[in-house]
Structures are given as C-alpha cells and as structure tokens.
Scaffold this motif. Structure first.
Motif, PDB file in Angstrom:
ATOM      1  N   LEU A 247       0.399  -1.197   0.077  1.00  0.00           N
ATOM      2  CA  LEU A 247      -0.178   0.061   0.270  1.00  0.00           C
ATOM      3  C   LEU A 247       1.038   1.505   0.430  1.00  0.00           C
ATOM      4  O   LEU A 247       1.905   1.297   0.146  1.00  0.00           O
ATOM      5  CB  LEU A 247      -0.927   0.077   1.235  1.00  0.00           C
ATOM      6  CG  LEU A 247      -1.788  -1.231   1.649  1.00  0.00           C
ATOM      7  CD1 LEU A 247      -2.646  -1.095   2.789  1.00  0.00           C
ATOM      8  CD2 LEU A 247      -2.422  -1.028   0.408  1.00  0.00           C
ATOM      9  N   GLU A 248       0.358   2.124  -0.310  1.00  0.00           N
ATOM     10  CA  GLU A 248       1.103   3.666  -0.176  1.00  0.00           C
ATOM     11  C   GLU A 248       2.203   4.184   0.805  1.00  0.00           C
ATOM     12  O   GLU A 248       2.578   4.313   0.989  1.00  0.00           O
ATOM     13  CB  GLU A 248       0.276   5.334  -0.494  1.00  0.00           C
ATOM     14  CG  GLU A 248      -0.105   4.694  -2.358  1.00  0.00           C
ATOM     15  CD  GLU A 248      -1.616   5.916  -2.182  1.00  0.00           C
ATOM     16  OE1 GLU A 248      -1.095   6.659  -1.653  1.00  0.00           O
ATOM     17  OE2 GLU A 248      -1.571   6.340  -3.265  1.00  0.00           O
ATOM     18  N   GLU A 276      -7.947   2.109  -0.099  1.00  0.00           N
ATOM     19  CA  GLU A 276      -7.554   3.447  -0.129  1.00  0.00           C
ATOM     20  C   GLU A 276      -9.272   4.324   0.081  1.00  0.00           C
ATOM     21  O   GLU A 276      -9.070   5.436   0.309  1.00  0.00           O
ATOM     22  CB  GLU A 276      -7.396   4.036  -1.292  1.00  0.00           C
ATOM     23  CG  GLU A 276      -7.266   5.513  -1.493  1.00  0.00           C
ATOM     24  CD  GLU A 276      -5.748   5.739  -2.484  1.00  0.00           C
ATOM     25  OE1 GLU A 276      -6.051   7.365  -2.473  1.00  0.00           O
ATOM     26  OE2 GLU A 276      -5.728   5.257  -3.720  1.00  0.00           O
TER      27      GLU A 276
END
Length: 473
Positions: A247-248, A276
């Motif tokens: 994930l980011e 997200e």
C-alpha cells in the motif's frame, strides 16, 4: 461474518439493476477449589454459554503445526500466554478432537482431562495468582475435524480439491486446529510456525517471516502483532502462486492463489484501490497487512480473516469490498456478544453500496426507495431482527435488511453526521470490543437526537418499519 452471496442474492438481485491423557479430574471445573477458583467453562456470552472460557485473558498464541496432506494428520505444539483474572487453580481451553499427549504450565507438567466435545481442562501444579502471567504448552496429534452444521456452510477443517486443506468458519474455527479461548471477547496476538511437505505452502494471517526447507519439509512463519479474534485466524495449505506489493504507506500486500482461483486475479489487483477508498470513509486502515487468500473451491462464503481475507471461488468484487470493510467493522472493533453481529455485517454490507455510489455514481436514495417498495409486502424479508436475533439466527437479515437499515440511519441523521459516525466509531473502539447498545448510545450522543424509536423499529422489530422510520426526513 463472511459475505455469503447466496444469502445476499435476494436484495442484490433487486438492486443490481439497480483423548489419551493423565487421570481426569473428578470435580466440576466451574466450582471453587480451596482459596483459588476454577476458571469458568464459558466466557459469559448468553448466545453460546460454553464458548470461550473464564478465569484468564489470553494475550498471545504461538502455534506450531506439522501437516501432511497425504495422510491428513496434524501434529501441533501450541503455547498460550495469558493473565489470570483471579486466583486460578484450574482452567479450560477449547480444542476439538486430537489426542493430547502433554500439557505444561510455566514449564511444569500439568494434569489435564477432556470434557464434552471441546473442553480441555488443565490443572497446574500450583495455583496461579490473580494478575500473574502464565504460559500453557499443549502437544497434540490427530486428524483435524470439520463440521457440516454451521450456519453458512461447513466450518472447521476442510479439504480442498487439490488435496490441500484449510480451516475457516464463524463463530468458531480456531479450536479445530489449536487450543484457544474461543470467543472474540478475548483477542490476542497470533504467531504460526507451519511445516508442510516440500512443494506445498502454508499461508496464514500476519506478516510472512522466515521460510526454510529441510529433510523434505518446508517451514514458514507468520506473525500478527495486533490483537485478533480467534475465528479470524486461519491456515490454508495448497500449491500457491503469489503476488506481492505494498500500500502507499508501506503496508505489505500478499495475494495467495490456490489452484483453480485464477478467475479472482482481477479482483485481487484492486485491493489497494479498495483499501484507499474505505480508509477515506472509515479512517486509517487498521490492519498490519493486506491482500487475500483465494481458495480453489466454492464453500458458499468468504471470511474476513485478519488483514488477509479468505475468498471462496465464487467471490466477486462486492465480496472483496465487503471483506476488506470488515478490517474496521468486525476485526479491529469486534463484537462483545454474537447478538451484536450487525456491527460487523450491516456495515460491511453497506460498504458495497458506498463503493457503488462512489465508483459507479449510483443514487443510493433511489436504490433504497426501489428496494423498500418492491419488498413492501415481503414479510419474510422484514422478519429477522438485526439485534438480539437469537442464537443460530445471527446471519439471517444482516446482509440485506441490514443494508436498508444503515441507509435509513444515514437518511435520519444526515450525511455529515453519518460520515462522522463511520470514522469515529472504529477509532473509538480500535483493537477492542463493543456492543450494539453501545453503538446506539454513541450515535444519539454524537448527533444529539433521540433515536430510540428508530433503532427499535429497524433493529429489534420483526415487521416492516412504520412510515416515519422508513422514510425519515
């Protein structure tokens, strides 16, 4: 609980067009013994009086298993770390089947016996003082059991078409493969060390650690540092292929595909996108991992196993949205009693509507009105209670009536207040437990509104809500 498509089909179809052991004890394990007392053979949930156990709080599980798919036999060595909640001279663990060869408490041999179908009663060499931390090590062998009488299909230990195996189910599944205090009220950390023959892989929840192969056996470790309800743990043994990513924020993403699950690869590729989106509605993603375990068989339901949901072969994108939503509603914030299951399922089901609203531009008010009008005279649809529905009936209305109830709540309190509730509730109870009455009280305090009539009409009634609650202004 899981998202069961056959259970949700009515509404979705409508809106899409829209023992060997030492000598057994003779005394009742629920009765006091001298100054110390025995831990209760149940945690106190009136729906399932024998589920879980009293006298201690589990804080961590270290589970080591060796499983041979060819013979179907498992050898286990599990250590449970716990804190005594009163002076304790005897306590129970939940374990279904297996031959227990030995039990130790704090490194000393302990007497043990088996009672009923799943109680392992342990008597340590000396009483455990209130507040003390102690460890219980259980060694056991045998063929793991399954059950065909679960509410959503089979649960417990199951075999896959490839010859592998997996364990899955709600409200119980952990006791089918390791000794446990089996109730979501007692959450604990979880670590697994699994050995399988070379060519097979064992996948679980948490972060994947070391893997090694020796003498024809491959051993993999998995570690979940956050407290987890035991039914959200799993082990799946198969000939997997893997996809990895992040994930980011750096949270690891691992998708594990069993033979026959390739049709789910497109859905799996959207995990980060779904996380997200839901984080934008529910707040910071609460799990330490993301991804999924994709079975090559259709068992009728998927399950929100912590951080890495387990998907049946027939799962679709709605299912993925639903199970990821559970990471907030059900996993991070878990039920106090199984009567509170709407806190899990009603909100995870409604997340599918939120996804359709955001990604597909659906008018949810129009969708709601169409559903209400078409179901106006469907007494069976309105009959299930969404709170305190009775043991054995937990999953009868939460996937369809529950969606309408949550949208009606949104209409009643307004979008701004509803958005605040969606974010504040899981943050307020993160890594803990909560009840439906607590949720009602919280919403009323948060909004300054008296919603008792609304909640009774939607969540406690067996009839279609009256017009003022059906179309709240």
């Amino acid at each position: 609980m899981p998202y069961r498509r056959v259970r949700a089909a009515v509404l979705c179809g409508l809106i899409s067009t829209l023992a060997a052991c030492t000598a057994p004890e003779s005394a009742d394990p629920g009765q006091p013994g001298g100054e110390a007392e025995a831990g209760a053979a149940g945690i106190g949930d009136p729906y399932y009086p024998n589920a879980g156990n009293g006298g201690y709080d589990a804080t961590g599980y270290l589970v080591s298993v060796r499983y041979d798919p060819s013979s179907g036999r498992l050898r286990g060595d599990t250590t449970v770390t716990a804190e005594a909640t009163h002076d304790l001279d005897r306590f129970n663990l939940d374990l279904r089947g297996f031959t227990v060869s030995s039990v130790e408490v704090d490194g000393e041999p302990a007497r043990f016996s088996r009672e009923d179908d799943f109680e392992l009663v342990v008597t340590p060499a000396r009483p455990l003082p209130k507040g003390s931390t102690f460890s219980t090590r259980v060694r056991y062998t045998g063929k793991p059991q399954g059950s065909a009488d679960a509410q959503l299909g089979g649960d417990g230990w199951q075999r896959s078409p490839s010859g592998g195996a997996f364990v899955l189910g709600e409200p119980r599944s952990a006791s089918y493969w390791y000794p446990v205090n089996e109730h979501p009220r007692d959450k604990a950390t979880f670590e697994l060390r699994a050995s399988v023959p070379k060519g097979w892989s064992a996948v679980s929840i948490g972060r994947r650690g070391e893997e090694s192969t020796k003498d024809g056996w491959t051993t993999t470790t998995w570690k979940e540092p956050d407290p987890v309800a035991s039914y959200l743990t799993t082990i799946v043994i198969d000939r997997f292929s893997f996809q990895r990513g992040e994930l980011e924020d750096g949270t690891p993403v691992l998708n594990a595909f069993a033979p026959g699950s390739d049709a789910m690869r497109d859905e799996a590729a959207r995990v980060a996108e779904i996380v997200e989106f839901l984080a934008g509605r529910f707040g910071e993603y609460p799990a330490t991992t993301a991804g999924g375990i994709y079975l090559g068989t259709d068992i009728g339901y998927s399950l929100e196993t912590q951080g890495r949901p387990t998907y049946t072969r027939s799962a679709d994108l709605d299912t993925v949205v639903h199970e990821i939503a559970h990471q907030w509603y059900g996993n991070s914030v878990s039920v106090r009693s199984w009567a509170d299951i709407c806190l899990n399922e009603c909100f995870a089901s409604y997340s599918q509507w939120l996804w359709a609203e955001h990604k597909e531009g659906d008018d949810l008010d129009a969708r709601y009105r169409r559903a209400v009008e078409q179901l106006r005279d469907d007494a069976a649809f309105w009959a299930p209670r969404l709170y305190d529905m009775g043991a054995g009936h937990e999953f009868e209305g939460v996937y369809d009536k529950g969606i309408l109830a949550i949208h009606a709540l949104r209409q009643r309190i307004g979008d701004s207040a509803f958005d605040r509730v969606l974010r504040e509730w899981p943050a307020k109870h993160r890594e803990g437990n909560a009840s439906w009455p607590q949720f009602e009280e919280y919403v009323q305090r948060s909004t300054g509104q008296d919603l008792r009539g609304f909640f009774d009409a939607w969540f406690r009634s067996t009839k279609r809500p009256p017009q003022p609650h059906l179309y709240p202004s």
